[in-house]
Design a protein around this motif. Structure first.
Motif, PDB file in Angstrom:
ATOM      1  N   ILE A 144      32.742  71.589  68.532  1.00  0.00           N
ATOM      2  CA  ILE A 144      31.964  71.843  69.557  1.00  0.00           C
ATOM      3  C   ILE A 144      30.445  72.674  69.200  1.00  0.00           C
ATOM      4  N   SER A 145      28.825  72.265  69.820  1.00  0.00           N
ATOM      5  CA  SER A 145      28.222  73.413  69.750  1.00  0.00           C
ATOM      6  C   SER A 145      28.176  73.896  71.140  1.00  0.00           C
ATOM      7  N   HIS A 146      26.814  73.988  70.822  1.00  0.00           N
ATOM      8  CA  HIS A 146      25.803  75.204  72.200  1.00  0.00           C
ATOM      9  C   HIS A 146      24.925  74.473  71.577  1.00  0.00           C
ATOM     10  N   ASP A 149      20.765  68.809  74.231  1.00  0.00           N
ATOM     11  CA  ASP A 149      20.983  67.759  73.834  1.00  0.00           C
ATOM     12  C   ASP A 149      19.071  67.444  72.286  1.00  0.00           C
ATOM     13  N   TRP A 191      20.339  69.469  65.154  1.00  0.00           N
ATOM     14  CA  TRP A 191      21.978  69.408  65.208  1.00  0.00           C
ATOM     15  C   TRP A 191      22.523  68.072  64.841  1.00  0.00           C
ATOM     16  N   TYR A 249      32.027  64.632  67.946  1.00  0.00           N
ATOM     17  CA  TYR A 249      30.999  65.736  68.432  1.00  0.00           C
ATOM     18  C   TYR A 249      30.801  66.238  70.365  1.00  0.00           C
ATOM     19  N   ARG A 250      31.472  67.378  70.853  1.00  0.00           N
ATOM     20  CA  ARG A 250      30.434  67.037  71.675  1.00  0.00           C
ATOM     21  C   ARG A 250      29.878  68.559  72.439  1.00  0.00           C
ATOM     22  N   ASN A 251      29.020  68.486  73.590  1.00  0.00           N
ATOM     23  CA  ASN A 251      27.918  69.392  73.642  1.00  0.00           C
ATOM     24  C   ASN A 251      27.439  69.824  74.926  1.00  0.00           C
ATOM     25  N   GLY A 267      22.102  73.093  77.326  1.00  0.00           N
ATOM     26  CA  GLY A 267      22.692  74.318  76.954  1.00  0.00           C
ATOM     27  C   GLY A 267      23.831  75.319  76.208  1.00  0.00           C
ATOM     28  N   MET A 310      30.341  74.859  77.775  1.00  0.00           N
ATOM     29  CA  MET A 310      30.461  74.967  76.281  1.00  0.00           C
ATOM     30  C   MET A 310      31.883  75.678  76.960  1.00  0.00           C
ATOM     31  N   PHE A 345      34.521  75.268  66.308  1.00  0.00           N
ATOM     32  CA  PHE A 345      32.982  75.232  67.180  1.00  0.00           C
ATOM     33  C   PHE A 345      31.992  76.587  66.769  1.00  0.00           C
TER      34      PHE A 345
END
Length: 348
Positions: free
Chosen positions: A39-41, A44, A49, A69-71, A75, A80, A97
């Protein structure tokens, strides 16, 4: 652990979960039912990333497991935090994460570790914050140190003032990068920073306005492709390209091209491939080998022939510490840009 072939599949979100983007990979073999998530901050729009996404795909292939992969699309850190809550509810076998903001993310993150789910942190955040969250290890680049190393290069070139083009000012790591550079040249980072957001036209407008109002600015520091690429265009239009000291964090094809042309003095490569691949791989090893000992996990990973082949192919060099991994900083200049150009934006 065995290596199995990956095939793409479409995952569905758990019932009642917020509909946010997810990329999933399914595996065949005895570990095919294992499922991990990074999981990223990142919104899109943040192309940096993409390298992380590529790396976790390959980690899934090498270890024969399912990887998501989730985000948050825009942002938003509150989104998140909700993704972390969903990860806890879904009972993943392991979670990776980045600690974009400890205060916002600590509570949902601790729900994951409280369940005994292996957690590895990457990218943003510090070793200390990672330990507080109960993570096994942190894999990333010490951001303040990287910023300071960049500032020391600028100081040696005679730079006494700069502007930090911050496209993600709510991320603590961004502030650390700016502050490190500012401390190295002996100025206040807050008065030397502009908050631009990620919209290219807004970045360009704010950078141009700053430099027109402060024509004696000695250097420009961008914090990634979202701020660097519009800034490159602004400097070219203003006739300052190659004339003002200019450095950036991270890589992209446009950044590589600017380094080759001498418009960028350097780009700091934090080797995002390592951050993605190694964080997922560490979570997998922790779960399958029933260990949370960083030294044991790193030893297993170093002995993995698939991983070693990846390192050789992409020219990557992790720095192993007693309780984690440093992925940077590594400076890309005209002298070594050819060695990373081939994989920039994909695996570097």
């Amino acid at each position: 652990m065995r290596v199995r072939k990956i095939s793409l599949w479409l995952a569905t979100l758990m019932a009642g979960a917020m509909a946010l983007p997810t990329t999933s990979l399914a595996a065949d073999g005895p570990h095919a039912n294992e499922r991990y998530v990074l999981i990223s901050h990142a919104p899109d729009s943040d192309s940096w990333w993409n390298t992380v996404k590529n790396s976790i795909k390959q980690a899934g292939e090498d270890f024969g497991v399912q990887v998501d992969y989730r985000n948050p699309p825009n942002g938003d850190l509150a989104d998140m935090a909700r993704l972390l809550e969903q990860a806890a509810a879904r009972n993943y076998n392991g979670v990776a994460f980045d600690i974009a903001d400890y205060d916002v993310l600590s509570k949902p993150a601790m729900r994951i570790t409280a369940k005994g789910i292996p957690v590895v942190t990457l990218n943003s955040g510090t070793d200390e914050e990672s330990r507080k969250l109960g993570a096994i290890m942190h894999i990333g680049q010490p951001e303040y140190d990287a910023g300071k190393a960049a500032g020391e290069r600028a100081k040696a070139a005679g730079v006494k003032s700069f502007v930090c083009v911050n496209h993600y000012a709510t991320n603590v790591a961004s502030m650390q990068r700016c502050k490190g550079f500012a401390d190295a040249i002996g100025v206040d980072y807050k008065s030397s920073m502009i908050d631009t957001g990620v919209d290219p036209s807004t970045v360009a407008s704010k950078v141009g306005a700053y430099l027109r109002s402060r024509p004696d600015t000695g250097a420009v520091l961008a914090l990634g492709p979202n701020s660097a690429e519009p800034t490159i265009q602004v400097l070219e239009r203003m006739g300052k390209a190659g004339k003002i000291y200019f450095g950036t964090f991270d890589l992209s094809p446009a950044i590589i091209d600017a380094v080759k042309k001498g418009e960028l003095n350097f780009a700091i490569d934090q080797q995002p491939y390592l951050q993605g691949y190694m964080s997922v791989a560490a979570a997998i090893i922790a779960y399958e080998d029933k260990t949370k000992d960083p030294a044991a996990i790193i030893a297993t990973l170093k002995a993995n022939p698939k991983f070693q082949a990846r390192l050789k192919t992409y020219g990557l060099e992790p720095i192993y510490t007693q309780d984690g991994v440093r992925s940077g900083p590594a400076f890309v200049t005209k002298d070594n840009v050819a060695t990373v150009e081939k994989y920039a934006g994909q695996y570097r």
